[in-house]
Scaffold this motif. Structure first.
Motif, PDB file in Angstrom:
ATOM      1  N   GLY A 210      43.272  16.081  -0.753  1.00 16.42           N
ATOM      2  CA  GLY A 210      42.282  15.850   0.296  1.00 16.42           C
ATOM      3  C   GLY A 210      40.956  15.296  -0.162  1.00 16.42           C
ATOM      4  N   GLU A 211      40.880  14.813  -1.411  1.00 18.20           N
ATOM      5  CA  GLU A 211      39.611  14.261  -1.901  1.00 18.20           C
ATOM      6  C   GLU A 211      39.482  12.797  -1.488  1.00 18.20           C
ATOM      7  N   THR A 212      39.298  12.589  -0.201  1.00 15.80           N
ATOM      8  CA  THR A 212      39.332  11.244   0.370  1.00 15.80           C
ATOM      9  C   THR A 212      38.275  10.331  -0.222  1.00 15.80           C
ATOM     10  N   ASP A 213      37.088  10.871  -0.500  1.00 12.43           N
ATOM     11  CA  ASP A 213      36.022  10.041  -1.063  1.00 12.43           C
ATOM     12  C   ASP A 213      36.428   9.449  -2.408  1.00 12.43           C
ATOM     13  N   LYS A 214      37.155  10.235  -3.193  1.00 13.91           N
ATOM     14  CA  LYS A 214      37.644   9.749  -4.491  1.00 13.91           C
ATOM     15  C   LYS A 214      38.715   8.678  -4.303  1.00 13.91           C
ATOM     16  N   TYR A 215      39.668   8.943  -3.427  1.00 16.18           N
ATOM     17  CA  TYR A 215      40.736   7.971  -3.199  1.00 16.18           C
ATOM     18  C   TYR A 215      40.158   6.654  -2.680  1.00 16.18           C
ATOM     19  N   GLU A 216      39.144   6.751  -1.811  1.00 16.92           N
ATOM     20  CA  GLU A 216      38.517   5.542  -1.261  1.00 16.92           C
ATOM     21  C   GLU A 216      37.819   4.737  -2.351  1.00 16.92           C
ATOM     22  N   PHE A 217      37.215   5.421  -3.302  1.00 18.14           N
ATOM     23  CA  PHE A 217      36.554   4.729  -4.414  1.00 18.14           C
ATOM     24  C   PHE A 217      37.554   3.842  -5.148  1.00 18.14           C
ATOM     25  N   PHE A 218      38.709   4.405  -5.494  1.00 23.47           N
ATOM     26  CA  PHE A 218      39.708   3.627  -6.226  1.00 23.47           C
ATOM     27  C   PHE A 218      40.358   2.570  -5.338  1.00 23.47           C
ATOM     28  N   LEU A 219      40.494   2.863  -4.050  1.00 22.62           N
ATOM     29  CA  LEU A 219      41.036   1.869  -3.124  1.00 22.62           C
ATOM     30  C   LEU A 219      40.136   0.644  -3.060  1.00 22.62           C
ATOM     31  N   GLN A 220      38.840   0.853  -2.901  1.00 20.52           N
ATOM     32  CA  GLN A 220      37.916  -0.273  -2.813  1.00 20.52           C
ATOM     33  C   GLN A 220      37.861  -1.038  -4.133  1.00 20.52           C
ATOM     34  N   LEU A 221      37.956  -0.330  -5.250  1.00 21.62           N
ATOM     35  CA  LEU A 221      37.972  -0.987  -6.558  1.00 21.62           C
ATOM     36  C   LEU A 221      39.226  -1.846  -6.700  1.00 21.62           C
ATOM     37  N   ALA A 222      40.354  -1.327  -6.213  1.00 18.77           N
ATOM     38  CA  ALA A 222      41.606  -2.092  -6.272  1.00 18.77           C
ATOM     39  C   ALA A 222      41.532  -3.336  -5.392  1.00 18.77           C
ATOM     40  N   LYS A 223      40.902  -3.221  -4.236  1.00  9.41           N
ATOM     41  CA  LYS A 223      40.777  -4.375  -3.335  1.00  9.41           C
ATOM     42  C   LYS A 223      39.913  -5.477  -3.951  1.00  9.41           C
ATOM     43  N   LYS A 224      38.930  -5.069  -4.760  1.00  7.59           N
ATOM     44  CA  LYS A 224      38.068  -6.050  -5.414  1.00  7.59           C
ATOM     45  C   LYS A 224      38.767  -6.717  -6.600  1.00  7.59           C
ATOM     46  N   ASN A 225      39.857  -6.104  -7.060  1.00  9.13           N
ATOM     47  CA  ASN A 225      40.601  -6.616  -8.207  1.00  9.13           C
ATOM     48  C   ASN A 225      42.080  -6.676  -7.850  1.00  9.13           C
ATOM     49  N   PRO A 226      42.437  -7.574  -6.928  1.00  8.31           N
ATOM     50  CA  PRO A 226      43.795  -7.587  -6.386  1.00  8.31           C
ATOM     51  C   PRO A 226      44.854  -7.863  -7.447  1.00  8.31           C
ATOM     52  N   GLY A 227      45.980  -7.200  -7.263  1.00  2.90           N
ATOM     53  CA  GLY A 227      47.091  -7.327  -8.187  1.00  2.90           C
ATOM     54  C   GLY A 227      47.841  -6.017  -8.247  1.00  2.90           C
ATOM     55  N   HIS A 228      48.593  -5.824  -9.302  1.00  3.20           N
ATOM     56  CA  HIS A 228      49.376  -4.601  -9.478  1.00  3.20           C
ATOM     57  C   HIS A 228      48.500  -3.566 -10.185  1.00  3.20           C
ATOM     58  N   VAL A 229      48.433  -2.358  -9.616  1.00  5.00           N
ATOM     59  CA  VAL A 229      47.585  -1.277 -10.132  1.00  5.00           C
ATOM     60  C   VAL A 229      48.466  -0.224 -10.794  1.00  5.00           C
ATOM     61  N   LEU A 230      47.930   0.444 -11.821  1.00  7.78           N
ATOM     62  CA  LEU A 230      48.629   1.537 -12.503  1.00  7.78           C
ATOM     63  C   LEU A 230      47.728   2.759 -12.551  1.00  7.78           C
ATOM     64  N   GLU A 231      48.276   3.907 -12.127  1.00  5.14           N
ATOM     65  CA  GLU A 231      47.571   5.169 -12.346  1.00  5.14           C
ATOM     66  C   GLU A 231      48.262   5.925 -13.473  1.00  5.14           C
ATOM     67  N   LEU A 232      47.511   6.244 -14.520  1.00  6.45           N
ATOM     68  CA  LEU A 232      48.010   7.077 -15.605  1.00  6.45           C
ATOM     69  C   LEU A 232      47.707   8.541 -15.281  1.00  6.45           C
ATOM     70  N   ALA A 233      48.612   9.439 -15.681  1.00  2.27           N
ATOM     71  CA  ALA A 233      48.478  10.870 -15.366  1.00  2.27           C
ATOM     72  C   ALA A 233      48.375  11.071 -13.853  1.00  2.27           C
ATOM     73  N   CYS A 234      49.320  10.488 -13.135  1.00  2.30           N
ATOM     74  CA  CYS A 234      49.249  10.434 -11.666  1.00  2.30           C
ATOM     75  C   CYS A 234      49.646  11.736 -10.991  1.00  2.30           C
ATOM     76  N   GLY A 235      50.275  12.671 -11.706  1.00  3.31           N
ATOM     77  CA  GLY A 235      50.658  13.946 -11.109  1.00  3.31           C
ATOM     78  C   GLY A 235      51.602  13.778  -9.935  1.00  3.31           C
ATOM     79  N   THR A 236      51.274  14.410  -8.814  1.00  2.00           N
ATOM     80  CA  THR A 236      52.114  14.336  -7.616  1.00  2.00           C
ATOM     81  C   THR A 236      51.812  13.104  -6.773  1.00  2.00           C
ATOM     82  N   GLY A 237      51.008  12.191  -7.304  1.00  2.00           N
ATOM     83  CA  GLY A 237      50.767  10.935  -6.598  1.00  2.00           C
ATOM     84  C   GLY A 237      49.724  11.003  -5.501  1.00  2.00           C
ATOM     85  N   LEU A 238      48.819  11.969  -5.552  1.00  2.00           N
ATOM     86  CA  LEU A 238      47.808  12.100  -4.502  1.00  2.00           C
ATOM     87  C   LEU A 238      47.014  10.802  -4.323  1.00  2.00           C
TER      88      LEU A 238
END
Length: 233
Positions: free
Chosen positions: A9-37
């Motif tokens: 439920g840490e939406t502010d954090k997820y939004e930060f990475f979402l906006q960063l990904a949108k500024k750098n379009p392409g394939h993204v990788l999360e390391l240590a992704c856990g349950t995929g939150l």
């Protein structure tokens, strides 16, 4: 499932990475992704993304949650992960950087990120700032509560012991269901910001920005958290 209920439920954090990904379009990788939150939050919003973690049961639950989303969840150690795929952005979150407890571990993680980024790709992660946190030893105290999958309110408490020589904090967490208790232990390294910058530069990263929180407030030396956004040189 309870992990998600306690830490999700840490939406502010997820939004930060979402906006960063949108500024750098392409394939993204999360390391240590856990349950995929975070991974699934981005995937649900159209980001092409993969996740890597060393804990297969967490990945199994991430795959269940993914349903028909085109997300690859890969079991691997972030220090030794190898792929032919190159990514526009790689990130870690949940203070996962601090789980790499030695100089060798940190260097191996950064090498993985650097090797798998496209030229000019972005690497982002957060960690607790040792100068902005109380690192003194603490006896067990109440930390909070969460409601589990059965609707039971679980009391969470814990204690901490800091090894100043190794810069490693040892936390013991107790979760109390009333009729039973569980105890878990975790160790996290507190790297100072100056040393972190040297590590990143040595690996070939250029530090683009450092923030104090997810709304991009500029980092200050006493900020409890530091979010680093780097570019592959």
């Amino acid at each position: 499932m309870n992990y998600d209920l306690e830490f999700g439920g840490e939406t502010d954090k997820y939004e930060f990475f979402l906006q960063l990904a949108k500024k750098n379009p392409g394939h993204v990788l999360e390391l240590a992704c856990g349950t995929g939150l975070a991974t699934l939050y981005l995937a649900e919003r159209g980001v092409q993304i993969s996740g890597v973690d060393i804990v297969e049961p967490m990945l199994a639950y991430a795959r269940v949650k993914a349903k028909d989303l085109p997300v690859a969840f890969i079991e691997a150690d972030a220090r030794t992960f190898e792929s032919d795929q190159r990514f526009s952005m790689i990130f870690l979150t949940g203070n996962a950087f601090q789980a790499f407890l030695s100089d060798e571990d940190q260097q191996a993680l950064l090498q993985t990120a650097y090797n798998h980024l496209e030229p000019g790709g972005i690497f982002a992660f957060e960690m607790r700032n040792p100068d902005g946190n109380d690192l003194s030893d603490e006896e067990e105290e109440h930390w909070g509560t969460f409601v589990d999958v059965d609707g039971v309110t679980v009391k969470v408490s814990g204690s901490q012991t800091y090894d100043a020589e190794k810069q490693i904090m040892h936390w013991t967490t107790v979760r109390d269901w009333g009729h039973r208790q569980t105890t878990s232990r975790i160790a996290c390294r507190f790297t100072d910001v100056q040393t972190l910058q040297q590590l990143l530069e040595k690996q070939g990263f250029t530090l683009e920005n450092q923030y104090a929180n997810w709304d991009q407030t500029p980092f200050q030396p006493s900020s409890p958290m530091v979010i680093s956004v780097c570019k592959k040189g």
